[in-house]
Design a protein around this motif. Structure first.
Motif, PDB file in Angstrom:
ATOM      1  N   GLU A   1       0.812  -1.215   0.000  1.00  0.00           N
ATOM      2  CA  GLU A   1       0.000   0.000   0.000  1.00  0.00           C
ATOM      3  C   GLU A   1       0.849   1.271   0.000  1.00  0.00           C
ATOM      4  O   GLU A   1       0.857   2.037   0.963  1.00  0.00           O
TER       5      GLU A   1
ATOM      6  N   LYS B   1      -0.166   4.882   1.267  1.00  0.00           N
ATOM      7  CA  LYS B   1      -0.244   5.230   2.680  1.00  0.00           C
ATOM      8  C   LYS B   1       1.041   5.913   3.147  1.00  0.00           C
ATOM      9  O   LYS B   1       1.093   6.457   4.260  1.00  0.00           O
TER      10      LYS B   1
ATOM     11  N   ARG C   1       4.344  10.659   3.995  1.00  0.00           N
ATOM     12  CA  ARG C   1       3.829  10.558   5.369  1.00  0.00           C
ATOM     13  C   ARG C   1       4.868  10.979   6.405  1.00  0.00           C
ATOM     14  O   ARG C   1       4.532  11.609   7.418  1.00  0.00           O
TER      15      ARG C   1
END
Length: 323
Positions: A68, A71, A266
């Motif tokens: 993923e 993310k 992130r």
């Protein structure tokens, strides 16, 4: 006299005379090779380059494969756009791999290590700086200076080994702003502050704290590159008219962070500042054609960038730094 009958396998015949002799059998029987044993892990890789009279070695601390990717990367981009960019660059949509690459600079008078990897708790996949250092021909007690670009765990995790300093004869260098930010927080606030308390603060008396433009040793200069963390630093290596930038975590992926510097990551604490820093730092490197080491670039982590559209094209180094 008994006739020796030689029977060739089809493979041996195709290989020619050399292969025929190797694959031939006596008395009509066929030689069957046993399956070769798997050899397991290979030695921790290193790569070596020259910057003028300085010897630079990149050391592979390890890598991690994750799922993923959105993310972590391209958080402000739609899935369709992300997928289209991946298709153009032969990247999967559902997984990615991140490498960790400390850098060792031998100036001829001092051995300077930049960042220390993930440390012993991350082994065997990561935390392999010590074995890489040995494969490069050095030992931990030969390191004179340890430079910390910032305080994230994958950079300070290797400061301690077996309860004591991993580099017992070293002095330490890091950014004043970065240290003050994290050390001013409650030690139990998060994973960074907890590791700082055990790995960095005990070494504070041996640490020199730099600001933008500060010197580690002659030929190695600190440059502020805030955004990823409040006091994130990069370093310019210069000797005999040659340069190499150590960009640490300014860009964490060779496509998603370089071709698209505005894509959010992130782990960038100030995402707007991090994007501006990427554009500024790599714009400078592209204009001046300066090679760089990126801590999370694919190993051996050395390459160039050229301006391309609103971002940059990454060009891995080949033999340029060995001529």
């Amino acid at each position: 006299m008994t006739e020796i009958k030689v029977q060739l396998t089809r493979r041996a015949a195709l290989l020619g005379a050399g292969g025929a002799l190797a694959g031939a059998s006596l008395a009509g029987s066929t030689v069957v090779q046993a399956a070769a044993e798997k050899q397991g892990a290979v030695p921790t890789p290193v790569a070596r380059y020259s910057v003028g009279g300085f010897e630079v070695t990149t050391l592979h601390d390890g890598a991690v494969s994750l799922q993923e990717p959105q993310k972590t990367f391209a958080m402000n981009v739609g899935a369709d756009e992300f997928s289209a960019v991946n298709a153009e660059n032969f990247l999967p949509d559902d997984g990615f791999q991140i490498s960790f690459t400390p850098t060792l600079v031998n100036t001829g008078s001092e051995l300077v290590l930049f960042d220390t990897g993930n440390g012993e708790g991350a082994r065997p996949a990561r935390g392999n700086l010590r074995s890489a250092l040995e494969n490069a021909g050095y030992s931990a007690d030969q390191v004179d200076v340890v430079v910390l670009t910032h305080m994230h765990p994958d950079h300070i995790g290797g400061l301690m080994e077996g309860g004591g300093p991993a580099f017992p004869n070293a002095r330490y260098v890091t950014g004043q702003k970065e240290y003050d930010f994290w050390s001013g927080m409650d030690p139990e606030a998060n994973g960074v502050t907890k590791l700082l308390a055990t790995n960095v603060k005990p070494l504070a008396e041996k640490t020199t704290f730099l600001d933008d433009g500060g010197s580690v040793v002659s030929g190695i200069t600190a440059m502020a590159a805030n955004g990823h963390t409040p006091g994130h630093m990069i370093y310019m290596i210069e000797n005999d008219g040659k340069q190499l930038a150590l960009t640490a975590d300014t860009a964490n992926h060779y496509v998603w962070s370089l071709a698209h510097p505005e894509w959010e990551v992130r782990f960038d604490m100030d995402k707007e500042a991090a994007a501006a820093t990427r554009k500024s730092v790599f714009g400078m490197l592209a204009a001046d054609k300066v090679p760089f080491v990126g801590y999370h670039m694919p190993f051996p982590a050395v390459g160039y960038v050229e301006a391309s559209g609103s971002g940059f094209r990454y060009v891995p180094a080949s033999y340029q730094l060995n001529l």
